[in-house]
Design a protein around this motif. Structure first.
Motif, PDB file in Angstrom:
ATOM      1  N   TYR A 114       9.719  -6.076  -7.048  1.00 35.63           N
ATOM      2  CA  TYR A 114      10.935  -5.983  -6.904  1.00 35.63           C
ATOM      3  C   TYR A 114      10.642  -6.892  -5.190  1.00 35.63           C
ATOM      4  O   TYR A 114      11.741  -5.926  -4.539  1.00 35.63           O
ATOM      5  CB  TYR A 114      11.721  -4.878  -7.363  1.00 35.63           C
ATOM      6  CG  TYR A 114      11.373  -4.614  -8.446  1.00 35.63           C
ATOM      7  CD1 TYR A 114      12.475  -4.853  -9.988  1.00 35.63           C
ATOM      8  CD2 TYR A 114      10.944  -3.272  -9.187  1.00 35.63           C
ATOM      9  CE1 TYR A 114      12.272  -5.057 -11.363  1.00 35.63           C
ATOM     10  CE2 TYR A 114      10.813  -3.060 -10.325  1.00 35.63           C
ATOM     11  CZ  TYR A 114      11.491  -3.811 -11.822  1.00 35.63           C
ATOM     12  OH  TYR A 114      11.495  -3.549 -12.823  1.00 35.63           O
ATOM     13  N   ILE A 115      10.069  -6.620  -4.796  1.00 30.53           N
ATOM     14  CA  ILE A 115       9.968  -7.355  -3.890  1.00 30.53           C
ATOM     15  C   ILE A 115      10.913  -8.334  -3.262  1.00 30.53           C
ATOM     16  O   ILE A 115      10.397  -9.600  -3.857  1.00 30.53           O
ATOM     17  CB  ILE A 115       9.020  -7.263  -2.877  1.00 30.53           C
ATOM     18  CG1 ILE A 115       7.837  -5.554  -3.000  1.00 30.53           C
ATOM     19  CG2 ILE A 115       7.977  -7.290  -1.465  1.00 30.53           C
ATOM     20  CD1 ILE A 115       6.152  -6.003  -3.238  1.00 30.53           C
ATOM     21  N   ASP A 116      11.540  -8.209  -1.882  1.00 35.05           N
ATOM     22  CA  ASP A 116      12.006 -10.100  -1.537  1.00 35.05           C
ATOM     23  C   ASP A 116      12.949 -10.286  -2.657  1.00 35.05           C
ATOM     24  O   ASP A 116      12.530 -11.286  -2.528  1.00 35.05           O
ATOM     25  CB  ASP A 116      10.600 -10.318  -1.013  1.00 35.05           C
ATOM     26  CG  ASP A 116      10.295  -9.579  -0.005  1.00 35.05           C
ATOM     27  OD1 ASP A 116      10.056  -9.135   1.145  1.00 35.05           O
ATOM     28  OD2 ASP A 116       8.497 -10.376   0.459  1.00 35.05           O
TER      29      ASP A 116
ATOM     30  N   VAL B 194       7.261  -2.242   3.008  1.00 35.43           N
ATOM     31  CA  VAL B 194       6.698  -1.872   4.175  1.00 35.43           C
ATOM     32  C   VAL B 194       5.422  -2.938   4.762  1.00 35.43           C
ATOM     33  O   VAL B 194       4.490  -2.173   3.811  1.00 35.43           O
ATOM     34  CB  VAL B 194       6.109  -0.427   4.099  1.00 35.43           C
ATOM     35  CG1 VAL B 194       5.647   0.560   5.297  1.00 35.43           C
ATOM     36  CG2 VAL B 194       7.912   0.726   4.225  1.00 35.43           C
ATOM     37  N   HIS B 195       5.535  -2.766   5.835  1.00 35.33           N
ATOM     38  CA  HIS B 195       4.312  -3.364   6.158  1.00 35.33           C
ATOM     39  C   HIS B 195       4.295  -3.384   7.888  1.00 35.33           C
ATOM     40  O   HIS B 195       4.982  -3.962   8.337  1.00 35.33           O
ATOM     41  CB  HIS B 195       5.011  -4.898   5.913  1.00 35.33           C
ATOM     42  CG  HIS B 195       4.048  -6.203   6.550  1.00 35.33           C
ATOM     43  ND1 HIS B 195       3.729  -6.570   5.825  1.00 35.33           N
ATOM     44  CD2 HIS B 195       4.394  -7.036   7.788  1.00 35.33           C
ATOM     45  CE1 HIS B 195       2.552  -7.181   6.262  1.00 35.33           C
ATOM     46  NE2 HIS B 195       2.880  -7.412   8.075  1.00 35.33           N
TER      47      HIS B 195
ATOM     48  N   LEU C 101       6.867   2.612  -0.812  1.00 36.52           N
ATOM     49  CA  LEU C 101       5.983   1.486  -0.507  1.00 36.52           C
ATOM     50  C   LEU C 101       7.972   0.423  -0.407  1.00 36.52           C
ATOM     51  O   LEU C 101       7.335  -0.059   0.086  1.00 36.52           O
ATOM     52  CB  LEU C 101       5.254   1.034  -1.331  1.00 36.52           C
ATOM     53  CG  LEU C 101       4.448  -0.304  -0.953  1.00 36.52           C
ATOM     54  CD1 LEU C 101       4.270  -0.490   0.637  1.00 36.52           C
ATOM     55  CD2 LEU C 101       3.493  -1.159  -1.525  1.00 36.52           C
ATOM     56  N   LEU C 102       8.802   0.729  -1.490  1.00 43.09           N
ATOM     57  CA  LEU C 102       9.948  -0.185  -1.044  1.00 43.09           C
ATOM     58  C   LEU C 102      11.007   0.067  -0.416  1.00 43.09           C
ATOM     59  O   LEU C 102      11.257   1.316  -0.999  1.00 43.09           O
ATOM     60  CB  LEU C 102       9.842  -0.461  -2.459  1.00 43.09           C
ATOM     61  CG  LEU C 102      10.840  -1.592  -3.342  1.00 43.09           C
ATOM     62  CD1 LEU C 102      10.345  -2.566  -2.374  1.00 43.09           C
ATOM     63  CD2 LEU C 102      11.261  -1.508  -4.706  1.00 43.09           C
TER      64      LEU C 102
ATOM     65  N   ASP D 183      -2.925  -4.775   1.623  1.00 44.53           N
ATOM     66  CA  ASP D 183      -2.741  -6.791   0.985  1.00 44.53           C
ATOM     67  C   ASP D 183      -1.165  -7.432   1.620  1.00 44.53           C
ATOM     68  O   ASP D 183      -0.208  -5.947   2.180  1.00 44.53           O
ATOM     69  CB  ASP D 183      -2.626  -6.635   0.116  1.00 44.53           C
ATOM     70  CG  ASP D 183      -3.927  -6.603  -0.442  1.00 44.53           C
ATOM     71  OD1 ASP D 183      -4.491  -7.394   0.089  1.00 44.53           O
ATOM     72  OD2 ASP D 183      -3.808  -6.839  -1.805  1.00 44.53           O
ATOM     73  N   TRP D 184      -0.406  -8.393   1.883  1.00 44.99           N
ATOM     74  CA  TRP D 184       0.727  -8.686   0.875  1.00 44.99           C
ATOM     75  C   TRP D 184       1.165  -8.663   0.714  1.00 44.99           C
ATOM     76  O   TRP D 184       1.223  -9.614   0.135  1.00 44.99           O
ATOM     77  CB  TRP D 184       0.982  -9.941   1.961  1.00 44.99           C
ATOM     78  CG  TRP D 184       1.603 -10.665   2.890  1.00 44.99           C
ATOM     79  CD1 TRP D 184       2.436 -11.342   1.598  1.00 44.99           C
ATOM     80  CD2 TRP D 184       2.518 -11.235   3.998  1.00 44.99           C
ATOM     81  NE1 TRP D 184       3.905 -12.205   1.916  1.00 44.99           N
ATOM     82  CE2 TRP D 184       3.845 -12.050   3.289  1.00 44.99           C
ATOM     83  CE3 TRP D 184       2.538 -11.135   4.940  1.00 44.99           C
ATOM     84  CZ2 TRP D 184       5.092 -11.924   4.477  1.00 44.99           C
ATOM     85  CZ3 TRP D 184       2.745 -10.997   6.190  1.00 44.99           C
ATOM     86  CH2 TRP D 184       4.179 -12.141   5.652  1.00 44.99           C
ATOM     87  N   PHE D 185       1.910  -7.251   0.175  1.00 41.84           N
ATOM     88  CA  PHE D 185       2.747  -7.297  -0.778  1.00 41.84           C
ATOM     89  C   PHE D 185       4.215  -8.108  -0.778  1.00 41.84           C
ATOM     90  O   PHE D 185       4.751  -8.416   0.058  1.00 41.84           O
ATOM     91  CB  PHE D 185       3.097  -5.563  -0.633  1.00 41.84           C
ATOM     92  CG  PHE D 185       2.112  -4.977  -1.175  1.00 41.84           C
ATOM     93  CD1 PHE D 185       0.781  -5.272  -2.483  1.00 41.84           C
ATOM     94  CD2 PHE D 185       1.333  -3.922   0.330  1.00 41.84           C
ATOM     95  CE1 PHE D 185      -0.459  -4.313  -2.283  1.00 41.84           C
ATOM     96  CE2 PHE D 185       0.489  -3.673  -0.284  1.00 41.84           C
ATOM     97  CZ  PHE D 185      -0.666  -3.618  -1.152  1.00 41.84           C
ATOM     98  N   GLY D 186       4.485  -9.120  -2.104  1.00 41.76           N
ATOM     99  CA  GLY D 186       5.462  -9.525  -2.051  1.00 41.76           C
ATOM    100  C   GLY D 186       5.298 -10.752  -1.346  1.00 41.76           C
ATOM    101  O   GLY D 186       4.086 -11.472  -0.749  1.00 41.76           O
TER     102      GLY D 186
END
Length: 769
Positions: A82-84, A153-154, A174-175, A760-763
């Motif tokens: 569900y990211i980006d 969240v980055h 996180l989301l 990590d770079w998620f999504g």
């Protein structure tokens, strides 16, 4: 007789098995996880009976490792799809809303729990924080249909900085998402919101409402930044976050009141555990009211386990109790091990047990009331000394007045402020206006008096560089050495240990000089230093309530114990000059160089000028004249060189100025490292310019979700065509270059400095054109 592994050793090994979760660069793939589980199963089958004790230890550790990694992988797999994305969801508000009076504080993040996406019900709810910028206020329990643009969240990743990605994973946040559209489907709010709505009209009347909300409902969203800083620097921040102390106060008060009521009841109706059960129920109700945040949940689990042990009449030591409680907490939620509050809570309890076991007061002092102050001082001094390691690692410093401030704050909060808040809540629920108002007033006045004292005492916050963190162990070593008397037999060993602890005072740098491009989001901040003093090139952006300087640059400088001797400002856009005033306030002796005539420059940034600093020469290549308002085209371009290697710093230089530099300097532009102009915008990085600079590595400073979609894919294609390696802080975090006399090397925070699975770079993001 077969030797059997004790339950306590099994608990320790299980907890240690969860510990690698803090350091793993990557989580195990499904294949490797299954392979390890199968190997463990085979070992259990084939190991002889004589080795069962060793096997039990190994199995407990392995189960902790496998369970913690599988749990983390499952959490990420629930979030990653569900990211980006742009989603139409049905979601339930999961937190109380305390922003209902007005939008005075602007937009805020509101937690939701998604249970349906595009009318498809999910097997498991997905937590998400929505950036709420509408005038209507969602309330806990309501059902909304939301159209969301999701993101992850980055966090900014830098030495000494706050690790927001680890924090978000530990707290299941996180989301997040930007709100596109919202429609209320069910306006029925729950009991928590109802109670909050009854109390808010009172709380909004008082100046310390942020702290009142934090202690009453666990909502810290309205805490003033200035108050947060005062609490941290005086060492009392732990008192304002709902934790074990508050749960124990609720439990203790409830037990006391229950016992008082039972005094008037016939003996045949009195049972020993009735006050304990009532106390537990009241503590549970309060934990539920505050939203079962992770510290509260841990405290309730620990309290429940303690009551169970007492009910079963287990005769076990305090060490055994805390050991088993920690293991059960990690079994319940392995991601707790990423939480700083988990470490603070467990470490504090372990410290208390250690203090009373290894450095107790004499019986005469312990049992006589007139020695009460001595007992309090013994407790506070011991805690302050033994808590130094965790203080250093979590807060990068320590308060020099924490002993005094805690001696004042703990009685005020635990005996006055918090109990009156609980009573005020009760009378607010039953609509006893006058009584409730008086209790809220007493709580607010107690906080007012407390912070008057804290502001007066807040004079001595000591920042501790990372190299000196080992010195925090001196308190523990001192207690152990005195208690065991090892100094009489092992004086040489103790001298060696002391020498190891003081090695930072004699540490030699493994590099000649160093350059760090900090991860400040959209903006630029570069630190050039030799391990002792530093030159800054730009100071990042200033935001509405904070700045990159406050959150990133200052912590980095303090982490490395650097003194800023000079500041170079490329131009006057906020993302480059936003933190200048704060830097100059903290380092008033630092000289300033810029291309703006509006600044009080010690050195003028004019082509042909140069500044020699230590073994480095800062040669100014652009501009040719100062201007009152320096824009992109007026960026201060500096080539930093040690005679062998060089770095070209370009600010937000644009294509026309690049051509002029090429015309004037030609091959003199050749540099080992290039700071990619204008964050990788298509207005810069012309082929002609890049062909003359010929950098070995190129570095760009951007944020992941910047509205300008930088760096541009077209620009990055140029670097790829010319076979120029490039690094972007949004992907790598902090980028560090280490220069020696003959060699240099590059390290990134996500790659080599601190590779962690939770970094990590998620999504993914769409291509930028």
């Amino acid at each position: 007789m077969q030797k059997i592994c004790s339950l306590d050793l099994m608990a320790i090994m299980f907890s240690l098995g969860c510990l690698p979760l803090l350091f793993l660069p990557h989580l195990l793939s499904d294949l490797y996880w299954c392979l390890l589980a199968f190997i463990l199963f085979l070992i259990v089958l084939i190991v002889p009976v004589n080795f069962r004790w060793y096997l039990s230890v190994f199995v407990a550790f392995s189960l902790g490792f496998l369970w913690s990694t599988a749990y983390s992988k499952q959490y990420l797999s629930n979030i990653s799809p569900y990211i980006d994305k742009t989603l139409v969801v049905h979601a339930k508000v999961v937190n109380i809303n305390t922003h209902q009076a007005a939008m005075v504080n602007g937009p805020y993040y509101m937690p939701f729990s998604i249970f349906s996406i595009s009318d498809v019900t999910l097997a498991k709810d997905v937590p998400i924080s929505v950036y709420w910028d509408r005038l209507d206020h969602p309330k806990s329990g309501e059902i909304w249909q939301l159209t969301l643009k999701t993101k992850v969240v980055h966090g900014y990743l830098n030495d000494g900085g706050f690790d927001s990605q680890r924090f978000s994973i530990a707290n299941r946040s996180l989301l997040s998402a930007k709100l596109v559209d919202a429609k209320l489907l069910n306006n029925k709010s729950d009991l928590r919101q109802y109670i909050t709505d009854l109390a808010l009209p009172y709380i909004d009347l008082f100046s310390y409402k942020g702290i009142l909300l934090a202690l009453a409902f666990g909502d810290r969203s309205q805490l003033d930044d200035e108050l947060r800083m005062v609490m941290m620097q005086t060492g009392i921040a732990h008192l304002m976050a709902i934790s074990g102390m508050h749960i124990l106060v609720v439990y203790g008060l409830s037990c006391f009141l229950a016992k008082a009521i039972l005094f008037f009841i016939p003996k045949r109706f009195i049972y020993f555990f009735v006050p304990i059960i009532i106390g537990w129920l009241c503590a549970f109700f309060y934990a539920w009211l505050t939203g079962f945040n992770p510290p509260t949940l841990r405290a309730m689990v620990a309290l429940s386990i303690w009551i169970y042990f007492r009910y079963k009449k287990y005769k076990i030591s305090s060490w055994q109790k805390i050991n088993r409680i920690i293991a059960l907490l990690l079994l319940f939620d392995p991601l707790m091990i990423l939480s700083e509050s988990f470490w603070l809570s467990c470490y504090a309890v372990i410290t208390l047990i250690f203090l009373y076991d290894w450095a107790p007061l004499s019986k005469a002092v312990r049992h006589k009331k007139r020695w009460y102050i001595i007992r309090i001082l013994h407790l506070q001094c011991g805690l302050t000394l033994l808590l130094l390691p965790i203080q250093f690692f979590v807060f990068q410093g320590v308060s020099g007045v924490s002993i005094l401030t805690n001696l004042i704050a703990i009685p005020v909060i635990s005996l006055v402020t918090f109990p009156t808040i609980l009573l005020a809540l009760i009378f607010s629920i039953f609509d006893c206006f006058s009584i409730a108002l008086w209790f809220w007033l007493i709580a607010d006045k107690s906080l007012e008096w407390l912070f008057l004292s804290l502001n007066w005492l807040n004079q001595l916050w000591i920042n501790i560089p990372s190299d000196f963190y080992l010195l925090g162990l001196l308190g523990w070593l001192t207690v152990v050495i005195i208690r065991t008397g090892v100094w009489q037999r092992f004086s040489i060993t103790l001298l060696v240990i002391l020498m190891i602890l003081v090695t930072p005072f004699f540490k030699q740098q493994h590099y000649r000089w160093r350059l760090d491009m900090l991860d400040v989001g959209h903006g630029l901040a570069i630190v050039i230093h030799d391990g002792k003093s530093a030159i800054l090139y730009d100071t990042g952006a200033k935001w509405e309530k904070s700045s990159a300087t406050e959150r990133v640059i200052i912590p980095f400088l303090q982490w490395h114990n650097l003194n800023v001797q000079g500041i170079i400002i490329s131009h006057q856009h906020n993302d480059h000059v936003g933190g200048l005033k704060l830097i100059q306030l903290i380092y008033p002796e630092a000289w300033l160089m810029s291309s703006s005539s509006d600044f009080n420059n010690d050195y003028q940034c004019l082509a042909g000028n140069s500044v020699i600093w230590n073994d480095l020469t800062f040669n100014v290549l652009w501009p040719h004249q100062l201007v009152s308002d320096a824009q992109n085209k007026d960026s201060c371009v500096v080539q930093v060189t040690d005679g062998r290697f060089s770095v070209l710093l370009t600010g937000d230089l644009e294509r026309n100025q690049e051509y002029q530099l090429v015309t004037k300097y030609r091959n003199q532009l050749t540099s080992t490292i290039l700071q990619i102009p204008h964050h990788g915008s298509s207005t810069s990085s012309s082929y002609t310019f890049l062909n003359h600079v010929k950098p070995v590595k190129s570095l760009a400073s951007t944020s992941r979700y910047n509205p300008w979609k930088l760096p541009s894919n077209k620009v990055m294609a140029k670097y790829k065509d010319l076979q120029l390696d490039n690094y972007v802080t949004a992907r790598t975090g902090q980028i560090s270059l280490f220069f020696d006399k003959q060699t240099w090397k590059l390290k990134t925070m996500r790659g080599e400095i601190k590779p962690r699975w939770y970094h990590d770079w998620f999504g993914s993001l769409p291509n930028y054109e």
